[in-house]
Design a protein around this motif. Structure first.
Motif, mmCIF file in Angstrom:
data_model
loop_
_atom_site.group_PDB
_atom_site.id
_atom_site.type_symbol
_atom_site.label_atom_id
_atom_site.label_comp_id
_atom_site.label_asym_id
_atom_site.label_seq_id
_atom_site.Cartn_x
_atom_site.Cartn_y
_atom_site.Cartn_z
ATOM 1 N N GLU A 96 0.860 -1.187 0.000
ATOM 2 C CA GLU A 96 0.000 0.000 0.000
ATOM 3 C C GLU A 96 0.894 1.234 0.000
ATOM 4 O O GLU A 96 2.004 1.196 0.539
ATOM 5 N N THR A 97 0.405 2.329 -0.574
ATOM 6 C CA THR A 97 1.190 3.563 -0.504
ATOM 7 C C THR A 97 1.261 4.001 0.951
ATOM 8 O O THR A 97 0.322 3.814 1.723
ATOM 9 N N ARG A 98 2.421 4.566 1.299
ATOM 10 C CA ARG A 98 2.636 4.996 2.682
ATOM 11 C C ARG A 98 3.816 5.954 2.743
ATOM 12 O O ARG A 98 4.609 6.026 1.808
ATOM 13 N N MET A 99 3.914 6.647 3.850
ATOM 14 C CA MET A 99 5.111 7.428 4.114
ATOM 15 C C MET A 99 6.235 6.420 4.336
ATOM 16 O O MET A 99 6.029 5.394 4.984
ATOM 17 N N ALA A 100 7.386 6.690 3.770
ATOM 18 C CA ALA A 100 8.503 5.756 3.896
ATOM 19 C C ALA A 100 9.652 6.418 4.630
ATOM 20 O O ALA A 100 9.919 7.607 4.443
ATOM 21 N N SER A 101 10.321 5.638 5.458
ATOM 22 C CA SER A 101 11.457 6.131 6.216
ATOM 23 C C SER A 101 12.531 5.051 6.231
ATOM 24 O O SER A 101 12.246 3.896 6.554
ATOM 25 N N PHE A 102 13.744 5.427 5.843
ATOM 26 C CA PHE A 102 14.874 4.499 5.798
ATOM 27 C C PHE A 102 15.996 5.072 6.643
ATOM 28 O O PHE A 102 16.014 6.257 6.952
ATOM 29 N N TRP A 103 16.945 4.218 7.009
ATOM 30 C CA TRP A 103 18.162 4.681 7.657
ATOM 31 C C TRP A 103 19.333 3.961 7.035
ATOM 32 O O TRP A 103 19.164 3.036 6.247
ATOM 33 N N MET A 104 20.532 4.364 7.423
ATOM 34 C CA MET A 104 21.748 3.845 6.798
ATOM 35 C C MET A 104 22.575 2.988 7.767
ATOM 36 O O MET A 104 23.729 2.707 7.497
ATOM 37 N N LYS A 105 21.970 2.591 8.880
ATOM 38 C CA LYS A 105 22.683 1.754 9.848
ATOM 39 C C LYS A 105 23.224 0.516 9.137
ATOM 40 O O LYS A 105 22.515 -0.125 8.376
ATOM 41 N N ASN A 106 24.478 0.207 9.378
ATOM 42 C CA ASN A 106 25.154 -0.947 8.769
ATOM 43 C C ASN A 106 25.247 -0.875 7.247
ATOM 44 O O ASN A 106 25.431 -1.885 6.586
ATOM 45 N N THR A 107 25.081 0.315 6.685
ATOM 46 C CA THR A 107 25.250 0.507 5.243
ATOM 47 C C THR A 107 26.595 1.195 5.051
ATOM 48 O O THR A 107 26.809 2.302 5.531
ATOM 49 N N ILE A 130 24.227 9.343 4.183
ATOM 50 C CA ILE A 130 25.444 9.174 4.985
ATOM 51 C C ILE A 130 25.538 7.745 5.526
ATOM 52 O O ILE A 130 24.647 7.296 6.270
ATOM 53 N N PRO A 131 26.607 7.028 5.172
ATOM 54 C CA PRO A 131 26.785 5.665 5.684
ATOM 55 C C PRO A 131 26.745 5.634 7.214
ATOM 56 O O PRO A 131 27.188 6.568 7.881
ATOM 57 N N TYR A 132 26.179 4.554 7.739
ATOM 58 C CA TYR A 132 26.082 4.257 9.172
ATOM 59 C C TYR A 132 25.122 5.164 9.951
ATOM 60 O O TYR A 132 24.914 4.961 11.142
ATOM 61 N N SER A 133 24.532 6.146 9.312
ATOM 62 C CA SER A 133 23.658 7.074 10.022
ATOM 63 C C SER A 133 22.345 6.397 10.422
ATOM 64 O O SER A 133 21.780 5.616 9.663
ATOM 65 N N THR A 134 21.870 6.727 11.619
ATOM 66 C CA THR A 134 20.562 6.251 12.060
ATOM 67 C C THR A 134 19.503 7.350 11.933
ATOM 68 O O THR A 134 18.362 7.155 12.348
ATOM 69 N N ASP A 135 19.887 8.491 11.351
ATOM 70 C CA ASP A 135 18.913 9.555 11.096
ATOM 71 C C ASP A 135 17.935 9.086 10.023
ATOM 72 O O ASP A 135 18.347 8.488 9.024
ATOM 73 N N PRO A 136 16.641 9.347 10.195
ATOM 74 C CA PRO A 136 15.677 8.906 9.191
ATOM 75 C C PRO A 136 15.832 9.659 7.866
ATOM 76 O O PRO A 136 16.097 10.852 7.848
ATOM 77 N N VAL A 137 15.678 8.908 6.784
ATOM 78 C CA VAL A 137 15.647 9.456 5.426
ATOM 79 C C VAL A 137 14.231 9.179 4.950
ATOM 80 O O VAL A 137 13.837 8.015 4.818
#
Length: 170
Positions: A96-107, A130-137
């Motif tokens: 379903e369409t939704r707001m999406a939020s990703f992070w870069m932890k372990n990336t 930004i690699p390793y960041s836990t800030d939401p994208v």
């Protein structure tokens, strides 16, 4: 008729074909060799892969993308990878369409995170995350899918909000 006529006619036909792009239905191959939804072999990570096309103006960019279908696959994403080739990526389709939020932890590498609306248009792009960041994208509106590509690639190719993304997850 002369051979020069036939060479000119062949060149004109090739030029027209290169401008034809990908149809809205997504099934037509084009000069860039992009046939969205073309099923490919599984990736080294064991995920299904398909051809994905991004139409940006008159240019069509072809990618081979892994499909992260399950919640486990989506949680892992491109974590722990050392590189993503310029013609590769990962798509995260939602039921379903939704707001999406990703992070870069372990990336380990920067990514361009592309948020895609239900109609296939790009809502927004988070470039060079930004690699390793836990800030939401996050997406700026509800989306139907997210596409991850190598960091900086969207700027290099001129891909922007409003461009069209086409694939078929089989």
């Amino acid at each position: 008729m002369t051979s020069r006529f036939w060479i000119t006619a062949a060149f004109a036909a090739a030029l027209l074909a290169s401008c034809s792009g990908v149809s809205a239905g997504g099934g037509k191959a084009n000069a860039a060799g992009c046939n969205p939804g073309e099923a490919l072999s599984q990736s080294d990570a064991g995920l299904d892969q398909v051809r994905l096309c991004i139409t940006s103006g008159k240019k069509v960019h072809a990618f081979t993308v892994e499909i992260a279908r399950t919640s486990q696959q989506q949680a892992r994403g491109l974590m722990f990878r050392n590189a993503v080739a310029d013609d590769k990526g990962m798509v995260f389709p939602f039921t379903e369409t939704r707001m999406a939020s990703f992070w870069m932890k372990n990336t380990f590498i920067p990514l361009d995170i592309i948020f895609v609306r239900a109609d296939g248009s790009i809502e927004n792009i988070a470039m060079n995350t930004i690699p390793y960041s836990t800030d939401p994208v996050e997406s700026t509106a509800p989306v139907a899918a997210v596409l991850e590509l190598r960091g900086g690639l969207t700027a290099e190719l001129g891909i922007k909000a409003g461009d069209k993304v086409r694939w078929t997850a089989k």
